[in-house]
Structure formats: structure tokens, C-alpha cells
Design an enzyme around this catalytic site. Structure first.
Site, PDB file in Angstrom:
ATOM      1  CD  GLU A 242     -43.482  -6.459  18.334  1.00 52.15           C
ATOM      2  OE1 GLU A 242     -42.971  -7.528  18.713  1.00 52.15           O
ATOM      3  OE2 GLU A 242     -42.815  -5.454  18.044  1.00 52.15           O
TER       4      GLU A 242
ATOM      5  N   GLY B 118     -40.176  -7.602  29.676  1.00 53.18           N
ATOM      6  CA  GLY B 118     -40.904  -7.435  28.409  1.00 53.18           C
ATOM      7  C   GLY B 118     -40.806  -6.021  27.884  1.00 53.18           C
TER       8      GLY B 118
ATOM      9  CE1 TYR C 256     -52.315 -14.108  27.746  1.00 54.69           C
ATOM     10  CE2 TYR C 256     -54.584 -13.387  27.432  1.00 54.69           C
ATOM     11  CZ  TYR C 256     -53.252 -13.094  27.700  1.00 54.69           C
ATOM     12  OH  TYR C 256     -52.860 -11.790  27.947  1.00 54.69           O
TER      13      TYR C 256
ATOM     14  N   GLY D 260     -57.844  -4.626  28.564  1.00 53.27           N
ATOM     15  CA  GLY D 260     -58.563  -5.294  27.479  1.00 53.27           C
ATOM     16  C   GLY D 260     -57.679  -5.243  26.245  1.00 53.27           C
TER      17      GLY D 260
ATOM     18  CB  SER E 249     -55.230 -10.110  30.688  1.00 54.25           C
ATOM     19  OG  SER E 249     -56.131 -10.100  29.593  1.00 54.25           O
TER      20      SER E 249
HETATM   21  P1  NDP Z   1     -45.893  -7.732  23.104  1.00 55.05           P
HETATM   22  O1  NDP Z   1     -45.871  -9.008  22.337  1.00 55.05           O
HETATM   23  O2  NDP Z   1     -45.762  -6.464  22.347  1.00 55.05           O
HETATM   24  O3  NDP Z   1     -44.765  -7.765  24.228  1.00 55.05           O
HETATM   25  C1  NDP Z   1     -44.475  -8.918  24.966  1.00 55.05           C
HETATM   26  C2  NDP Z   1     -43.182  -8.704  25.719  1.00 55.05           C
HETATM   27  O4  NDP Z   1     -42.953  -9.852  26.563  1.00 55.05           O
HETATM   28  C3  NDP Z   1     -41.985  -8.552  24.801  1.00 55.05           C
HETATM   29  O5  NDP Z   1     -41.167  -7.513  25.259  1.00 55.05           O
HETATM   30  C4  NDP Z   1     -41.282  -9.890  24.913  1.00 55.05           C
HETATM   31  O6  NDP Z   1     -39.885  -9.708  24.807  1.00 55.05           O
HETATM   32  C5  NDP Z   1     -41.628 -10.311  26.354  1.00 55.05           C
HETATM   33  N1  NDP Z   1     -41.563 -11.758  26.487  1.00 55.05           N
HETATM   34  C6  NDP Z   1     -42.378 -12.673  25.920  1.00 55.05           C
HETATM   35  N2  NDP Z   1     -41.959 -13.914  26.196  1.00 55.05           N
HETATM   36  C7  NDP Z   1     -40.838 -13.779  26.975  1.00 55.05           C
HETATM   37  C8  NDP Z   1     -39.942 -14.684  27.572  1.00 55.05           C
HETATM   38  N3  NDP Z   1     -40.088 -16.016  27.430  1.00 55.05           N
HETATM   39  N4  NDP Z   1     -38.911 -14.200  28.293  1.00 55.05           N
HETATM   40  C9  NDP Z   1     -38.740 -12.880  28.433  1.00 55.05           C
HETATM   41  N5  NDP Z   1     -39.552 -11.952  27.898  1.00 55.05           N
HETATM   42  C10 NDP Z   1     -40.583 -12.408  27.161  1.00 55.05           C
HETATM   43  O7  NDP Z   1     -47.255  -7.760  23.925  1.00 55.05           O
HETATM   44  P2  NDP Z   1     -47.887  -6.738  25.001  1.00 55.05           P
HETATM   45  O8  NDP Z   1     -47.030  -5.570  25.211  1.00 55.05           O
HETATM   46  O9  NDP Z   1     -49.285  -6.532  24.589  1.00 55.05           O
HETATM   47  O10 NDP Z   1     -47.901  -7.690  26.276  1.00 55.05           O
HETATM   48  C11 NDP Z   1     -47.345  -7.336  27.516  1.00 55.05           C
HETATM   49  C12 NDP Z   1     -48.194  -7.942  28.624  1.00 55.05           C
HETATM   50  O11 NDP Z   1     -49.499  -7.391  28.569  1.00 55.05           O
HETATM   51  C13 NDP Z   1     -48.349  -9.449  28.561  1.00 55.05           C
HETATM   52  O12 NDP Z   1     -48.262  -9.986  29.859  1.00 55.05           O
HETATM   53  C14 NDP Z   1     -49.770  -9.626  28.013  1.00 55.05           C
HETATM   54  O13 NDP Z   1     -50.344 -10.837  28.396  1.00 55.05           O
HETATM   55  C15 NDP Z   1     -50.449  -8.440  28.655  1.00 55.05           C
HETATM   56  N6  NDP Z   1     -51.686  -8.005  28.046  1.00 55.05           N
HETATM   57  C16 NDP Z   1     -51.721  -7.618  26.731  1.00 55.05           C
HETATM   58  C17 NDP Z   1     -52.919  -7.193  26.168  1.00 55.05           C
HETATM   59  C18 NDP Z   1     -53.053  -6.847  24.727  1.00 55.05           C
HETATM   60  O14 NDP Z   1     -54.194  -6.811  24.229  1.00 55.05           O
HETATM   61  N7  NDP Z   1     -51.979  -6.537  24.019  1.00 55.05           N
HETATM   62  C19 NDP Z   1     -54.136  -7.095  26.990  1.00 55.05           C
HETATM   63  C20 NDP Z   1     -53.981  -7.563  28.337  1.00 55.05           C
HETATM   64  C21 NDP Z   1     -52.793  -7.947  28.840  1.00 55.05           C
HETATM   65  P3  NDP Z   1     -38.877 -10.646  23.979  1.00 55.05           P
HETATM   66  O15 NDP Z   1     -39.658 -11.274  22.865  1.00 55.05           O
HETATM   67  O16 NDP Z   1     -37.800  -9.725  23.520  1.00 55.05           O
HETATM   68  O17 NDP Z   1     -38.397 -11.622  24.989  1.00 55.05           O
HETATM   69  C1  8X3 Z   2     -55.032  -9.695  26.131  1.00 53.87           C
HETATM   70  C2  8X3 Z   2     -56.441  -9.281  25.873  1.00 53.87           C
HETATM   71  O1  8X3 Z   2     -58.745 -10.128  25.185  1.00 53.87           O
HETATM   72  O2  8X3 Z   2     -56.841 -10.908  23.897  1.00 53.87           O
HETATM   73  O3  8X3 Z   2     -54.862 -10.210  27.406  1.00 53.87           O
HETATM   74  O4  8X3 Z   2     -57.226 -11.741  26.109  1.00 53.87           O
HETATM   75  S1  8X3 Z   2     -57.348 -10.577  25.251  1.00 53.87           S
END
Ligand code: NDP
Ligand code: 8X3
Length: 251
Positions: A187, A10, A151, A182, A138
Site C-alpha cells: 500500500e 506496521g 523521504y 527497493g 530503504s
Molecule cells: P504499507 O503502506 O503497506 O504499510 C505501512 C505500515 O506502517 C502500515 O501497517 C501502517 O499501519 C504503518 N504506519 C504508517 N504510519 C504509521 C503511524 N503513524 N503509526 C503507526 N503505524 C504506522 O507500506 P510497506 O509495507 O511498503 O512499508 C513498510 C516499511 O517499508 C516502511 O518503513 C517503508 O518506508 C519501507 N519500505 C517500503 C518499500 C516499498 O517499496 N513498499 C521499499 C523500501 C522500504 P497503520 O496505517 O494501520 O497505522
Molecule cells: C520505498 C522504495 O524507491 O519508492 O522506500 O523509495 S522507493
């Protein structure tokens, strides 16, 4: 290799991209994602500070995961740090009206995808009796919130897998850490709300949300801790957030 090797899933946006940037001075990087153009852009940005390999695969496709990791040269296969970050929420709906496609996506990406990547990388760590795995969970893996159902279930699964990994890999000296953020402004909400950017923006309005760089900074701290120190399970919230449901907003 002059530096340890970090494998980051990711890496094309948000937390994974920021983590790649912050770790670049101290790690050779294998950056992964589906969007090849973004991987190439990040690689050219980082290549002045480190060696970078890109791997384009969908974590849901076990054969593609295995083939990509197998394609690495023997030097690059000696992965020291795995950051299991790829994942997203798809939808925010009550259980009675949630979409099966969204449920499949979250279970397949956040849970099974994390397992597929881990399955391909852990045996090398076990053989070398060293390594560090950082799983991005998360606050949704610690609590459940309305409409978060599947989720939250996927992130509770990550929490359990993280704890199981730490037990099973303990005797090999492999560190396992869970990072549980949190609200982080990435994106994430654009994906959750399927491109409804107006709705996505409202998630981060009225308070100072965490930024991807805040999580990357924590990950750097975690991976640079002395060998005898293991941060096993960390929750990181914006100051305005008390838990999964209580957020002080000035709107
Ligand atoms: P983004 O959407 O910015 O990034 C998500 C990343 O995951 C992208 O690089 C995307 O790459 C990759 N990804 C998604 N689906 C796939 C797939 N099927 N195969 C390979 N790669 C994949 O979100 P975040 O940076 O916020 O999220 C990163 C992590 O943090 C996740 O696990 C999310 O659940 C977790 N998280 C996020 C929070 C938030 O509030 N933002 C809070 C808590 C946890 P591409 O599309 O190029 O494949
Ligand atoms: C991402 C944070 O609060 O949207 O894991 O679940 S929340």
C-alpha cells in the site's frame, strides 16, 4: 513463554503483515498499527499458530507508544525481536513545492516514531543482554532520487540510527540489522499518492516488483541465522531494478 517474542510495527499491511505471518510459527507476536480492525483480523488469522497481542498506537505519539508497551504483562515485555517497520512516503514533489505536512509526517513517523518505539524496548534487551532489532530502511536510505528529498532524508536517518544502534548495543550481544528494499508492491504508493490508486499502480507496472512476502522471507532468514552470524545491512531489489533510479520496464 514457549517461543521468543517478536514486536512488529506496521503490521496492518504490506511488509509488516507478511512478516507477522511468516514469523508466526516460531515467535509469539505483538502486532502494532493504527488500524484496530486490521490488527484484530490478523490476530484471528494467526491465533491458531501462535499467541498474539495487539497494540494500537500512532508511532508519532510518544505517550501512546510508552503507555501501550507499558500495558503489556511482564512476560510479554521480554521482547526478543523488534521489527521497526512502520513508515511511509508522503508525496513525491520537488523540494521547492513539497508540503510541510508531508515532511513532518515522514520525519515524525519514519525517524522519530522508530526512535520512540526503540527507546521503550531497548532497555529490556540491554538488561537481558540479548535481542535483535531489524530496522526497515530503504534503497532511499542509500541513495537520493529526484523528488525523493525528504523521504530519502528520513531513510538516510534510519540508516545512520541503525549503524549507531549496532555500535552502542554491541557490548550487550544485541544484533542490529538494516533491511533496505527497493520497489515492493504494497500500500506504500497508495499512501505516497494519497489514494490516487491509478498513479500508485503505475509504479509497479512493466516489471516484476518485489512482494511483501519476499521481504518477510529475508527477515525470517536474518532472524533465524545462527547466533554467531549477523546480517548487518542488506539491500534487496527486484531483479529489474539496478539502483534507486534505473528500472528495466517493458511497457
Ligand atoms: P504499507 O503502506 O503497506 O504499510 C505501512 C505500515 O506502517 C502500515 O501497517 C501502517 O499501519 C504503518 N504506519 C504508517 N504510519 C504509521 C503511524 N503513524 N503509526 C503507526 N503505524 C504506522 O507500506 P510497506 O509495507 O511498503 O512499508 C513498510 C516499511 O517499508 C516502511 O518503513 C517503508 O518506508 C519501507 N519500505 C517500503 C518499500 C516499498 O517499496 N513498499 C521499499 C523500501 C522500504 P497503520 O496505517 O494501520 O497505522
Ligand atoms: C520505498 C522504495 O524507491 O519508492 O522506500 O523509495 S522507493
Amino acid at each position: 513463554m514457549d517461543k521468543p517474542i517478536a514486536f512488529i510495527t506496521g503490521a496492518t499491511s504490506g511488509i509488516g503483515e507478511a512478516t507477522s505471518k511468516i514469523l508466526a510459527p516460531n515467535f509469539n507476536l505483538i502486532i502494532c498499527g493504527r488500524r484496530a480492525d486490521r490488527l484484530e483480523k490478523l490476530k484471528s488469522e494467526l491465533k491458531a499458530s501462535t499467541n498474539v497481542e495487539t497494540l494500537e498506537f500512532d508511532v508519532r505519539d510518544k505517550a501512546a507508544v510508552d503507555k501501550s508497551i507499558e500495558s503489556l504483562s511482564s512476560d510479554w515485555k521480554k521482547i526478543d525481536l523488534l521489527v521497526n517497520n512502520a513508515g511511509n512516503a508522503h508525496g513525491l514533489d520537488p523540494i521547492q513545492s513539497g508540503s510541510v505536512e508531508d515532511w513532518d509526517a515522514m520525519i515524525d513517523i519514519n525517524v522519530k516514531g522508530l526512535l520512540y518505539v526503540s527507546k521503550a524496548i531497548i532497555p529490556g534487551m540491554v538488561e537481558r543482554e540479548s535481542g535483535h532489532i531489524v530496522n526497515i530502511g530503504s534503497i532511499a536510505g542509500k541513495e537520493v532520487y529526484p523528488n525523493g528529498n525528504v523521504y530519502c532524508a528520513s531513510k538516510h536517518a534510519v540508516d545512520a540510527i541503525n549503524n549507531g544502534m549496532r555500535m552502542d548495543l554491541n557490548s550487550y550481544g544485541i544484533k542490529v540489522t538494516s533491511v533496505n528494499p527497493g520497489l515492493v508492491e504494497t500500500e506504500f504508493s497508495q499512501v505516497r499518492f494519497k489514494g490516487d490508486n491509478q498513479r500508485a499502480d503505475t509504479v509497479y507496472k512493466g516489471y516484476d516488483a518485489l512482494q511483501a512476502e519476499d521481504i518477510a522471507d529475508l527477515i525470517r532468514y536474518i532472524v533465524e541465522a545462527p547466533k554467531h552470524v549477523l546480517l548487518s545491512d542488506v539491500i534487496i531489489l527486484p531483479t529489474a531494478q539496478a539502483n534507486a533510479t534505473i528500472i528495466k520496464k517493458d511497457l
